[in-house]
Design a protein around this motif. Sequence first.
Motif, mmCIF file in Angstrom:
data_model
loop_
_atom_site.group_PDB
_atom_site.id
_atom_site.type_symbol
_atom_site.label_atom_id
_atom_site.label_comp_id
_atom_site.label_asym_id
_atom_site.label_seq_id
_atom_site.Cartn_x
_atom_site.Cartn_y
_atom_site.Cartn_z
ATOM 1 N N ALA A 75 -3.063 29.134 33.307
ATOM 2 C CA ALA A 75 -4.084 28.699 34.263
ATOM 3 C C ALA A 75 -4.979 29.866 34.638
ATOM 4 O O ALA A 75 -4.526 31.007 34.743
ATOM 5 C CB ALA A 75 -3.424 28.123 35.510
ATOM 6 N N GLU A 76 -6.253 29.563 34.846
ATOM 7 C CA GLU A 76 -7.244 30.567 35.222
ATOM 8 C C GLU A 76 -7.697 30.317 36.665
ATOM 9 O O GLU A 76 -7.582 29.200 37.181
ATOM 10 C CB GLU A 76 -8.449 30.517 34.285
ATOM 11 C CG GLU A 76 -8.110 30.790 32.828
ATOM 12 C CD GLU A 76 -7.637 32.216 32.598
ATOM 13 O OE1 GLU A 76 -7.987 33.097 33.426
ATOM 14 O OE2 GLU A 76 -6.931 32.454 31.599
ATOM 15 N N PRO A 77 -8.216 31.352 37.336
ATOM 16 C CA PRO A 77 -8.701 31.149 38.717
ATOM 17 C C PRO A 77 -9.778 30.080 38.821
ATOM 18 O O PRO A 77 -9.862 29.372 39.830
ATOM 19 C CB PRO A 77 -9.242 32.538 39.093
ATOM 20 C CG PRO A 77 -8.477 33.486 38.236
ATOM 21 C CD PRO A 77 -8.235 32.766 36.946
ATOM 22 N N LYS A 106 -1.523 33.724 36.726
ATOM 23 C CA LYS A 106 -0.837 35.020 36.717
ATOM 24 C C LYS A 106 -1.585 36.054 37.546
ATOM 25 O O LYS A 106 -1.009 36.723 38.404
ATOM 26 C CB LYS A 106 -0.676 35.496 35.271
ATOM 27 C CG LYS A 106 0.300 34.660 34.456
ATOM 28 C CD LYS A 106 0.489 35.245 33.073
ATOM 29 C CE LYS A 106 1.515 34.450 32.278
ATOM 30 N NZ LYS A 106 1.724 35.006 30.909
ATOM 31 N N THR A 107 -2.870 36.210 37.276
ATOM 32 C CA THR A 107 -3.663 37.214 38.000
ATOM 33 C C THR A 107 -4.633 36.491 38.919
ATOM 34 O O THR A 107 -5.650 35.950 38.475
ATOM 35 C CB THR A 107 -4.422 38.106 37.004
ATOM 36 O OG1 THR A 107 -5.235 37.289 36.149
ATOM 37 C CG2 THR A 107 -3.438 38.895 36.147
ATOM 38 N N LEU A 108 -4.305 36.484 40.198
ATOM 39 C CA LEU A 108 -5.135 35.794 41.181
ATOM 40 C C LEU A 108 -5.170 36.630 42.452
ATOM 41 O O LEU A 108 -4.141 36.831 43.101
ATOM 42 C CB LEU A 108 -4.572 34.394 41.482
ATOM 43 C CG LEU A 108 -5.340 33.551 42.491
ATOM 44 C CD1 LEU A 108 -6.746 33.238 41.979
ATOM 45 C CD2 LEU A 108 -4.598 32.256 42.796
ATOM 46 N N SER A 109 -6.344 37.097 42.785
ATOM 47 C CA SER A 109 -6.503 37.887 44.006
ATOM 48 C C SER A 109 -6.561 36.977 45.221
ATOM 49 O O SER A 109 -6.814 35.766 45.116
ATOM 50 C CB SER A 109 -7.776 38.735 43.924
ATOM 51 O OG SER A 109 -8.922 37.902 43.851
ATOM 52 N N ASP A 110 -6.342 37.565 46.381
ATOM 53 C CA ASP A 110 -6.359 36.783 47.626
ATOM 54 C C ASP A 110 -7.753 36.248 47.916
ATOM 55 O O ASP A 110 -7.901 35.132 48.421
ATOM 56 C CB ASP A 110 -5.873 37.657 48.784
ATOM 57 C CG ASP A 110 -5.657 36.845 50.044
ATOM 58 O OD1 ASP A 110 -4.647 36.116 50.116
ATOM 59 O OD2 ASP A 110 -6.510 36.913 50.959
ATOM 60 N N ASP A 111 -8.787 37.021 47.562
ATOM 61 C CA ASP A 111 -10.160 36.566 47.808
ATOM 62 C C ASP A 111 -10.492 35.356 46.934
ATOM 63 O O ASP A 111 -11.121 34.395 47.401
ATOM 64 C CB ASP A 111 -11.151 37.697 47.538
ATOM 65 C CG ASP A 111 -11.023 38.826 48.549
ATOM 66 O OD1 ASP A 111 -10.512 38.573 49.657
ATOM 67 O OD2 ASP A 111 -11.436 39.967 48.231
ATOM 68 N N ASP A 112 -10.087 35.416 45.657
ATOM 69 C CA ASP A 112 -10.350 34.274 44.764
ATOM 70 C C ASP A 112 -9.612 33.023 45.235
ATOM 71 O O ASP A 112 -10.145 31.912 45.178
ATOM 72 C CB ASP A 112 -9.932 34.619 43.338
ATOM 73 C CG ASP A 112 -10.795 35.723 42.734
ATOM 74 O OD1 ASP A 112 -11.933 35.926 43.226
ATOM 75 O OD2 ASP A 112 -10.332 36.387 41.787
#
Length: 252
Positions: A75-77, A106-112
């Motif tokens: 999955a992507e942001p 996997k890679t998801l920042s809090d802002d996104d």
Amino acid sequence: MYTGLEDPVTHVHHFELQIDLQGVRDDARCRIFPATLSKISQQWFFKLPPRSITSWDGFVRTFYSQFSSAMPLPAEPNDLVDIKQKDNYPLKEYIQRFMREATKVKTLSDDDKLIAINSGIKAKSLFWSSLKRKVARTTQEFLDQTKEFIKLKEAKRKVDKPTQSVTEQWKIDVGNTSIPAEGAKNGAKNGKHNNENGNSGNLNDNKKPKTAEQSKPWEYVPNFTTCSILLETRRTFLMLHRLSYHTEDLHR
């Protein structure tokens, strides 16, 4: 058990978690892991060449390569932006669904994450208006506002529920009140007759206005309220009844 249709990465991670708790070595893992295979995956294991497994890491890479088609797409942001709160969709269920899908990235920042979850809120809703007045700076602040809003909404629903119950019960009582049809009442009393002055008229012309007593459901009132105990059999009473009719005929 792994059948070859599930995610192989998830299966290996679950297996390693159980094995690590028991302190099993890597060489023993290669011997235990085949016991968790079934159907297609088990057939694949038995077809491996002898002495082809030399280490646990190499075995895992071979396992992943064989069943890579069963791996879900990462999955992507941007996929989270497609999750929207539809009409008549509870806020609580939307938050649960979003957080469940967010764990797959996997890679998801809090802002996104904050931007994606804000964009999915139904526009012009009560919670949407609340967010405009008090902007959340982090995902945790957003979730805290969500909890407060849901708790307030549930508390308001509990307060309004007794009032609604009384209103609904009143509607049910009114709906169950049976009033005789106008045709049934008029059919028994319709027709012209002569009154005291000799004029013809209808009984409905002199009918009194309907009162609250007339609107009540009809009740059955028995003609006989007391009963006598029979001292003879029913056969004896029937013979006496026939004899009385025969005696009357003779007198005539």
